[in-house]
Write a protein that holds these residues in place. Structure first.
Motif, short mmCIF file in Angstrom:
data_model
loop_
_atom_site.label_atom_id
_atom_site.label_comp_id
_atom_site.label_asym_id
_atom_site.label_seq_id
_atom_site.Cartn_x
_atom_site.Cartn_y
_atom_site.Cartn_z
N LYS A 106 0.83 -1.21 0.00
CA LYS A 106 0.00 0.00 0.00
C LYS A 106 0.86 1.25 0.00
CE LYS A 106 -3.88 -1.73 2.52
NZ LYS A 106 -5.00 -1.13 3.17
N LEU A 107 1.91 1.22 0.85
CA LEU A 107 2.76 2.41 0.94
C LEU A 107 3.45 2.69 -0.39
CD1 LEU A 107 4.26 1.71 4.45
CD2 LEU A 107 2.86 3.67 3.84
N ARG A 108 3.72 1.62 -1.15
CA ARG A 108 4.42 1.80 -2.42
C ARG A 108 3.46 1.84 -3.60
NH1 ARG A 108 9.85 -1.66 -2.29
NH2 ARG A 108 10.66 0.17 -3.30
N GLY A 109 2.18 1.90 -3.31
CA GLY A 109 1.18 2.09 -4.36
C GLY A 109 1.02 0.90 -5.28
N ALA A 110 1.31 -0.33 -4.80
CA ALA A 110 1.17 -1.51 -5.66
C ALA A 110 -0.30 -1.85 -5.86
CB ALA A 110 1.88 -2.70 -5.03
N THR A 111 -0.62 -2.34 -7.04
CA THR A 111 -2.02 -2.68 -7.31
C THR A 111 -2.31 -4.15 -7.07
OG1 THR A 111 -1.35 -2.84 -9.60
CG2 THR A 111 -2.54 -0.85 -8.96
N LYS A 112 -1.25 -5.00 -7.11
CA LYS A 112 -1.48 -6.44 -6.92
C LYS A 112 -0.57 -6.97 -5.82
CE LYS A 112 -2.92 -7.65 -11.54
NZ LYS A 112 -2.44 -8.14 -12.82
N PRO A 113 -1.00 -6.98 -4.56
CA PRO A 113 -0.17 -7.56 -3.51
C PRO A 113 0.10 -9.04 -3.79
CG PRO A 113 -2.07 -6.39 -2.60
CD PRO A 113 -2.28 -6.49 -4.07
N ALA A 114 1.29 -9.52 -3.36
CA ALA A 114 1.68 -10.91 -3.67
C ALA A 114 1.08 -11.86 -2.64
CB ALA A 114 3.21 -10.99 -3.68
#
Ligand code: HEM
Length: 459
Positions: A106-114
């Motif tokens: 979330k902090l790095r603005g990712a759209t697909k967490p692993a």
């Protein structure tokens, strides 16, 4: 499937993505938030179980035996180390992985967490830590199980590291990491080195050991690496990220923070090289620099954010930093005067319980309910009770450990078991409050009007 005019004109057909309505985007974001919360709850729950039984209960049992025999040397070293491992890795390690998997994308603005990697890491880590505890305590096939458990723990770390470092912010070219990110990197290096040292130690025990316990001198150095190289920098990192908001502190002094990390790391290198005593003042200097950088004891510039937690929250956070200084100063004292392991033990306890555990009980109850599906903390009264009991127990334990072990006052042996039971009560109150939050408090994810971000959850 609908596409915009711009897509139709400029984007080749093979790369066109469906344009989603705001309602669909919201639904996807909520589903992702629920999945992240489930993951977090799994890590936190297994961490709490490690904390309660293999960790604190065994710690209390060890202390009852030590007090009964009035000697720390007469109890099983393998059991003492099993307790330490369960607390450091089973409890704190599981919490760090869980919070990392939840918050870093979330902090790095990712759209697909692993998610796949995160669940695999949880399974491997939990099996590894549980295996280590069982091999230490029961002694069954320990020459094989100790290295296997350490390998599993290392493998889990590699999965965690790869998963979180693959998340790149969209404009990663212009990305300049904030100061707390340097501290997380330093703490992660400390965790990795601790796990590598742990693996090397288990190989040593398997090949040359007479029991599943590290020899005392090696264990002492290893504990300094785990405590000051891994646990302390992680708390500094979380403090850098959240304390300016939670406590309303004045802005961070980044250069002092870097200096704190450098001085602290020098202390660890000296200890590992065999200069443990001269290194002790460096841990105090590093703590003083970190406190000055964070401005923990300076007057706040804003009201602290205590909504949803007990109003005493800022007091306990500041007190934890007081315990950090006590731990460092007792380390200097131990290097000069310890003849029984009592001053070293008191220093370690001031650090692990006074600083680490009090911080986890404070900050954990502040952030975990929000991360676990936008819940409210079950009971602010229980939060206060847990922190107060832990503080009273820790004060009795640290003072009486020195008095009893060093043979300054024999009555102190009678206080030690009482201190352990009070600490156990404090830890149990914390576990009850978090489980109560997960089980009895409703999740508000479905009612959130916007995509839930880390900063909304912690503001
Ligand atoms: C809350 C109640 C706790 C009790 C009653 C307790 C008890 C003990 C005892 C009796 C020892 C043996 C050394 C000594 O005499 O000082 C010990 C060592 C240790 N404890 Fe605890 N402890 C507690 C909490 C914690 C926590 C919260 C942590 C970490 C987060 C922790 C980490 C350790 C470590 C790393 C060691 C050294 C183990 C070794 O020798 O390798 N303890 N503890």
């Amino acid at each position: 499937m609908s596409i915009s005019l711009e897509q139709a004109v400029t984007v080749p057909a093979s790369e066109r993505r469906p344009v989603r309505s705001p309602a669909e985007v919201m639904e996807i974001a909520r589903a992702r938030e629920s999945s992240l919360s489930r993951l977090l709850i799994a890590y936190i729950s297994s961490g709490l179980v490690f904390m309660l039984l293999p960790g604190t209960f065994l710690g209390v049992w060890n202390l009852l035996q030590i007090s009964g025999r009035e000697s720390a040397g007469s109890v099983s070293q393998a059991w003492l180390q099993a307790h330490g491992h369960a607390q450091v890795f089973g409890w704190i390690g599981s919490f760090i992985f869980g919070i990392g998997f939840y918050s870093i994308p979330k902090l790095r603005g990712a759209t697909k967490p692993a998610f796949g990697a995160a669940w695999a890491c949880w399974i491997i880590w939990t099996i590894g830590v549980a295996m280590r505890w069982a091999a230490n305590v029961y002694g069954w096939q320990w020459r094989l199980l100790l290295p296997v458990s350490a390998l599993l723990e290392l493998a889990a770390f590699v999965i965690f590291f790869r998963a979180v470092s693959q998340h790149r912010p969209e404009n990663s070219g212009k990305y300049r990491p904030e100061p707390w990110v340097w501290v997380v990197i330093s703490a992660s290096i400390g965790l990795m080195l601790t796990l590598v040292a742990n693996f090397a130690g288990t190989i040593y025990m398997a090949v040359r050991g007479a029991s599943p316990a590290l020899p005392h001198a090696l264990d002492q150095r290893y504990l300094v690496l785990a405590a000051w190289g891994f646990l302390v920098p992680f708390v500094w990192a979380f403090s850098t990220k959240w304390m300016p908001v939670f406590l309303g502190l004045k802005p961070l002094r980044p250069k002092l923070l870097l200096a704190a990390l450098a001085v602290n790391s020098t202390g660890i290198v000296l200890t590992l090289a065999g200069w443990g005593a001269p290194a002790t003042p460096l841990f105090v200097a590093g703590a003083v620099l970190a406190i000055a950088a964070l401005r923990i004891f300076e007057s706040s510039r804003q009201e602290p954010k205590t909504r949803g937690v007990h109003w005493s929250f800022p007091f306990f956070v500041r007190m934890a930093y007081g315990w950090l200084l006590v731990a460092g100063l007792l380390g200097i004292g131990a290097a000069h005067w310890d003849s029984s392991g009592g001053i070293w033990g008191a220093s370690r306890h001031a650090l692990t319980v006074g600083f680490i555990a009090v911080m986890v009980l404070s900050v954990g109850q502040r952030i975990l309910p929000a991360f676990a599906g936008m819940r409210l903390l079950w009971s602010t009264g229980l939060m206060f009770a847990g922190l107060a009991l832990l503080t009273i127990g820790c004060t009795l334990r640290v003072s009486c450990e020195i008095l009893a072990y060093q043979e300054y006052a024999s009555w102190a042996w009678d206080v030690l078991p009482v201190s352990a039971v009070i600490e156990l009560a404090g830890i149990t109150a914390f576990a009850m409050n978090i489980f109560g939050t997960f089980i009895l408090e409703p999740s508000h994810v479905q009612k959130q009007p916007l995509v839930v971000g880390i900063d909304q959850a912690t503001s």
